[in-house]
Write a protein that holds these residues in place. Structure first.
Motif, PDB file in Angstrom:
ATOM      1  N   HIS A 143     -58.201  21.722  64.685  1.00  0.00           N
ATOM      2  CA  HIS A 143     -56.814  21.707  65.163  1.00  0.00           C
ATOM      3  C   HIS A 143     -56.498  20.319  65.709  1.00  0.00           C
ATOM      4  CE1 HIS A 143     -58.149  21.670  69.339  1.00  0.00           C
ATOM      5  NE2 HIS A 143     -58.955  22.699  69.075  1.00  0.00           N
ATOM      6  N   GLY A 144     -55.277  20.069  66.072  1.00  0.00           N
ATOM      7  CA  GLY A 144     -54.880  18.744  66.527  1.00  0.00           C
ATOM      8  C   GLY A 144     -54.554  18.672  68.001  1.00  0.00           C
ATOM      9  N   ARG A 145     -55.027  19.623  68.801  1.00  0.00           N
ATOM     10  CA  ARG A 145     -54.688  19.652  70.229  1.00  0.00           C
ATOM     11  C   ARG A 145     -55.699  18.843  71.034  1.00  0.00           C
ATOM     12  NH1 ARG A 145     -54.613  24.857  68.563  1.00  0.00           N
ATOM     13  NH2 ARG A 145     -56.536  25.314  69.732  1.00  0.00           N
ATOM     14  N   PRO A 146     -55.282  17.795  71.688  1.00  0.00           N
ATOM     15  CA  PRO A 146     -56.215  17.025  72.526  1.00  0.00           C
ATOM     16  C   PRO A 146     -56.661  17.841  73.732  1.00  0.00           C
ATOM     17  CG  PRO A 146     -54.206  15.780  72.052  1.00  0.00           C
ATOM     18  CD  PRO A 146     -53.940  17.190  71.659  1.00  0.00           C
ATOM     19  N   LEU A 147     -57.830  17.545  74.245  1.00  0.00           N
ATOM     20  CA  LEU A 147     -58.318  18.196  75.446  1.00  0.00           C
ATOM     21  C   LEU A 147     -57.406  17.832  76.620  1.00  0.00           C
ATOM     22  CD1 LEU A 147     -60.790  19.886  76.474  1.00  0.00           C
ATOM     23  CD2 LEU A 147     -61.812  17.721  77.181  1.00  0.00           C
ATOM     24  N   SER A 148     -57.201  18.773  77.525  1.00  0.00           N
ATOM     25  CA  SER A 148     -56.317  18.528  78.666  1.00  0.00           C
ATOM     26  C   SER A 148     -56.888  17.453  79.578  1.00  0.00           C
ATOM     27  CB  SER A 148     -56.114  19.820  79.459  1.00  0.00           C
ATOM     28  OG  SER A 148     -57.317  20.172  80.137  1.00  0.00           O
ATOM     29  N   ASP A 149     -56.001  16.833  80.348  1.00  0.00           N
ATOM     30  CA  ASP A 149     -56.435  15.790  81.279  1.00  0.00           C
ATOM     31  C   ASP A 149     -57.411  16.332  82.321  1.00  0.00           C
ATOM     32  OD1 ASP A 149     -54.846  13.976  79.959  1.00  0.00           O
ATOM     33  OD2 ASP A 149     -53.202  14.066  81.407  1.00  0.00           O
ATOM     34  N   ASP A 150     -57.151  17.543  82.832  1.00  0.00           N
ATOM     35  CA  ASP A 150     -58.025  18.132  83.845  1.00  0.00           C
ATOM     36  C   ASP A 150     -59.442  18.335  83.311  1.00  0.00           C
ATOM     37  OD1 ASP A 150     -55.980  18.161  85.642  1.00  0.00           O
ATOM     38  OD2 ASP A 150     -55.504  20.289  85.409  1.00  0.00           O
ATOM     39  N   SER A 151     -59.531  18.857  82.083  1.00  0.00           N
ATOM     40  CA  SER A 151     -60.848  19.079  81.485  1.00  0.00           C
ATOM     41  C   SER A 151     -61.525  17.764  81.165  1.00  0.00           C
ATOM     42  CB  SER A 151     -60.718  19.924  80.215  1.00  0.00           C
ATOM     43  OG  SER A 151     -60.324  21.246  80.526  1.00  0.00           O
ATOM     44  N   LEU A 152     -60.746  16.776  80.762  1.00  0.00           N
ATOM     45  CA  LEU A 152     -61.304  15.458  80.471  1.00  0.00           C
ATOM     46  C   LEU A 152     -61.943  14.871  81.728  1.00  0.00           C
ATOM     47  CD1 LEU A 152     -61.341  13.325  78.088  1.00  0.00           C
ATOM     48  CD2 LEU A 152     -59.466  12.232  79.319  1.00  0.00           C
ATOM     49  N   LEU A 153     -61.266  14.992  82.852  1.00  0.00           N
ATOM     50  CA  LEU A 153     -61.784  14.472  84.110  1.00  0.00           C
ATOM     51  C   LEU A 153     -63.043  15.226  84.534  1.00  0.00           C
ATOM     52  CD1 LEU A 153     -61.609  12.717  86.649  1.00  0.00           C
ATOM     53  CD2 LEU A 153     -60.028  14.416  87.606  1.00  0.00           C
ATOM     54  N   ALA A 154     -62.999  16.564  84.448  1.00  0.00           N
ATOM     55  CA  ALA A 154     -64.154  17.364  84.863  1.00  0.00           C
ATOM     56  C   ALA A 154     -65.375  17.058  84.000  1.00  0.00           C
ATOM     57  CB  ALA A 154     -63.804  18.850  84.780  1.00  0.00           C
ATOM     58  N   LEU A 155     -65.168  16.899  82.698  1.00  0.00           N
ATOM     59  CA  LEU A 155     -66.279  16.600  81.806  1.00  0.00           C
ATOM     60  C   LEU A 155     -66.854  15.221  82.109  1.00  0.00           C
ATOM     61  CD1 LEU A 155     -67.787  17.929  79.439  1.00  0.00           C
ATOM     62  CD2 LEU A 155     -66.254  16.711  77.891  1.00  0.00           C
TER      63      LEU A 155
END
Length: 333
Positions: A143-155
């Motif tokens: 799919h073409g949905r980028p990961l959310s900013d919150d999840s990006l930060l947590a990861l």
């Protein structure tokens, strides 16, 4: 997709368990892939200076063979996106790059042919000039949905702990292991590396785990394997088994394998007579080995040699076997 706090806590627990060798490496990687809504994931270990261009693929979850080969070689070495993400030390999505990723060779040759439209790379170390390339976690989705900013930060905040998955260990050694094996209940599970590239067969590796259990303490010894040189081996209890770490090492002070056997037993307080009987050599030969070891290590007496042996893991597998055997005899253990 943004998991709740409970999910992130469970992920951190899973990462730590796998980092200690108490769970397979693919468990937290699978959790990241499924929980964050990706289709494929791979954990790529840091490059070793002697391994050429390819970086070791430790976990591959559903990437096709051509894609995983590209990711661990061309992408890791040549792709400007990978270099940009690694230098910035944060998880990077396609949309975070300062150019259109669809124009890159990685997208054209590895991602587009497999139907991937979005992805993420999590660097697991710092890229410095003249040093081996660090490991990374790569994920792709159809799919073409980028990961959310919150999840990006947590990861990104979990990156230092996820880095432990590239070298599971119970203690922090001075260098990454070439091979990490979990042994328990008569079976083994290779966590890092290839057993065929190490100095021991599967049967001997299980025996090392048994020796750890029989001696009741962590082991640390050196082993010489034919023409492939010296290896440093350590063991540690983990979960319901034993974690065995093996890494290539320089021969310490040029001790021969037999001298190392003698030093290992001498450091436990064994006399020359007892060492000779256990190793099947003469007392005179034992004395010669002791004198040679004293000279090579550069110490004046047996007491000083014992201290150096304990500090530098001057021990051997045969010495440890003798100790285990001695528990059923009158020899000291």
């Amino acid at each position: 997709m943004t998991p709740d706090m409970t999910w992130w806590v469970r992920l951190a627990d899973s990462v730590r368990a796998a980092g200690r060798g108490e769970a397979p490496l693919d468990e937290p990687v699978r959790m990241v892939r499924d929980g964050l809504g990706f289709d494929c994931a791979t954990l790529v270990g840091p490059q070793r200076a002697t391994n050429g261009e390819a970086q070791p693929v430790l976990v591959n979850l559903d990437y096709p063979g051509d894609a995983i080969r590209f990711i661990s070689t061309t992408y890791a070495v040549e792709c400007p996106a990978h270099r940009y993400i690694t230098e910035h030390r944060v998880a990077g999505r396609f949309i975070d790059l300062p150019y259109d990723f669809r124009s890159s060779r990685t997208y054209r040759e590895a991602l587009k042919p497999n139907g991937f439209h979005e992805g993420l790379t999590l660097p697991l170390g710092v890229l410095r000039h003249g040093t081996p390339r660090p490991g990374f976690l790569a994920l792709s989705s159809t799919h073409g949905r980028p990961l959310s900013d919150d999840s990006l930060l947590a990861l990104t905040m979990l990156a230092s702990e996820i880095a432990s998955l590239t070298d599971p260990r119970a203690t922090l050694p001075p260098a990454p292991a070439d091979l990490v094996v979990w042994v328990g209940r008569g079976r083994l599970d290779v966590r890092v590396g290839d057993l065929a590239e190490g100095p021991f067969t599967a049967r001997d590796t299980i025996r090392i785990g048994d020796l750890h259990q029989r001696t009741g303490a962590a082991l640390g010894f050196r082993h010489r394997e034919g023409s492939r040189g010296w290896w440093h081996v350590t063991t540690a209890p983990t979960g319901d088994g034993v974690l065995i770490r093996v890494q290539q090492a320089e021969g310490d002070d040029h001790l021969t394998p037999r001298e190392l056997d003698v030093v290992g037993l001498l450091s436990r307080g064994w006399t020359n007579d007892e060492i000779a009987a256990a190793l099947g050599i003469s007392v005179r030969t034992t004395r010669t080995h002791v004198e040679s070891a004293l000279m090579k290590v550069g110490v004046p007496n047996r007491t000083a040699l014992t201290r150096e042996a304990l500090l530098r893991d001057l021990d051997s597998l045969d010495a440890i076997r003798c100790v285990a055997q001695a528990s059923r005899t009158s020899l000291p253990a």
